[in-house]
Design an enzyme around this catalytic site. Sequence first.
Site, PDB file in Angstrom:
ATOM      1  N   HIS A  87      14.153  47.582  50.663  1.00 19.50           N
ATOM      2  CA  HIS A  87      13.090  47.671  49.318  1.00 19.50           C
ATOM      3  C   HIS A  87      12.886  46.362  48.607  1.00 19.50           C
ATOM      4  CE1 HIS A  87      13.072  49.995  44.771  1.00 19.50           C
ATOM      5  NE2 HIS A  87      12.663  48.906  44.788  1.00 19.50           N
ATOM      6  N   GLU A 138      14.530  51.723  36.769  1.00 18.08           N
ATOM      7  CA  GLU A 138      15.276  50.887  36.958  1.00 18.08           C
ATOM      8  C   GLU A 138      16.114  50.868  35.860  1.00 18.08           C
ATOM      9  OE1 GLU A 138      16.343  51.128  40.302  1.00 18.08           O
ATOM     10  OE2 GLU A 138      14.325  50.844  41.899  1.00 18.08           O
ATOM     11  N   HIS A 154      10.137  42.026  44.961  1.00 19.16           N
ATOM     12  CA  HIS A 154       9.390  42.922  46.625  1.00 19.16           C
ATOM     13  C   HIS A 154       9.194  42.159  47.393  1.00 19.16           C
ATOM     14  CE1 HIS A 154       9.054  47.337  44.841  1.00 19.16           C
ATOM     15  NE2 HIS A 154       9.951  46.953  44.657  1.00 19.16           N
ATOM     16  N   HIS A 214      14.087  42.102  39.362  1.00 19.33           N
ATOM     17  CA  HIS A 214      13.847  42.583  41.173  1.00 19.33           C
ATOM     18  C   HIS A 214      12.950  42.647  40.899  1.00 19.33           C
ATOM     19  CE1 HIS A 214      13.586  45.545  43.416  1.00 19.33           C
ATOM     20  NE2 HIS A 214      12.895  46.789  42.715  1.00 19.33           N
TER      21      HIS A 214
HETATM   22  O1  2HA Z   1       9.251  49.190  39.597  1.00 24.70           O
HETATM   23  O2  2HA Z   1      10.345  47.913  42.052  1.00 24.70           O
HETATM   24  O3  2HA Z   1      12.284  49.621  42.142  1.00 24.70           O
HETATM   25  C1  2HA Z   1       8.782  49.769  40.541  1.00 24.70           C
HETATM   26  C2  2HA Z   1      10.340  49.390  41.565  1.00 24.70           C
HETATM   27  C3  2HA Z   1      11.709  50.610  41.542  1.00 24.70           C
HETATM   28 ZN    ZN Z   2      11.824  48.360  43.653  1.00 22.15          ZN
END
Ligand code: 2HA
Ligand code: ZN
Length: 269
Positions: free
Chosen positions: A211, A116, A141, A139
Amino acid sequence: MIEENIILNKEIAKIAEVAGYLWQRGWAEYNGGNISVCVTHALRDDEKKVPAISPRVELPVVMSHLCGDVFYVTGTGKRMRYVSSDVWDNGSLIRISDDGSYYEIIYKNPVRPTSELPSHLSMHDYMREIGRDSRVVLHTHPTDLIALTHDTHWLDSENITHMLWSMIPECRIIVPRGVGIVPYEIPGTMDLARSTIKQLKNHDVVFWEKHGILATGADVVDCFDVIDTLSKSAQIYLTARTAGFIPEGMSDKQLDDLVVAFHLEKYQK
Ligand code: 2HA
Ligand code: ZN
């Protein structure tokens, strides 16, 4: 000597701390998530100019506001739980060239940056351009927040912001500009980066459909706290739904009173 730079080591320690939280929270399965932090301010001039330890890597777009800047970036394919236990085996310092067209790794091991990276750097470039005090892109999840992006009703900035705010007062206080929504794009692409940047104009946090979440800010611990608070709100909402009722939520008046009491910025879609 970069090794002995106390300001840098403090920044790096905060990244390790947050990487551990991401894993403990269950937001970082496999190699999910990535972090980049601008550390230029922490380095002396001679430290910024150390020889590169990797070949030059061209950037897909020129980062004209990041010329000469140095970032700590988590490595591609690396796991957050190991970023937490060994930051330098799972990430590296990269330096953007003086013309903004390429980067090189300068410290400590030649760990290639996250997939990313183009998207992270374009966000840093944009935030620098508009003069926002923001050095971090985080970022991750989070299960509960991603779950919400599987329902079209919540793929609307006003709808999801209002619902999350209304679960607990802290949410509006900590995320006054609300959250932006980016419709699904392939991970790691410039299309995802461009759609995200549009949302950063009015928001510091962006949800990527099906995502993950992306937070920007001046401090990596603060970015974690923002996502953690949004996740708490989502958990309250989903727990109530699981128990068979729709949570009432705070009233509009109760939410608006917070704006006055805490001198909050106004939300703009
Ligand atoms: O690094 O989360 O968006 C893996 C991710 C890509
Ligand atoms: Zn990701």
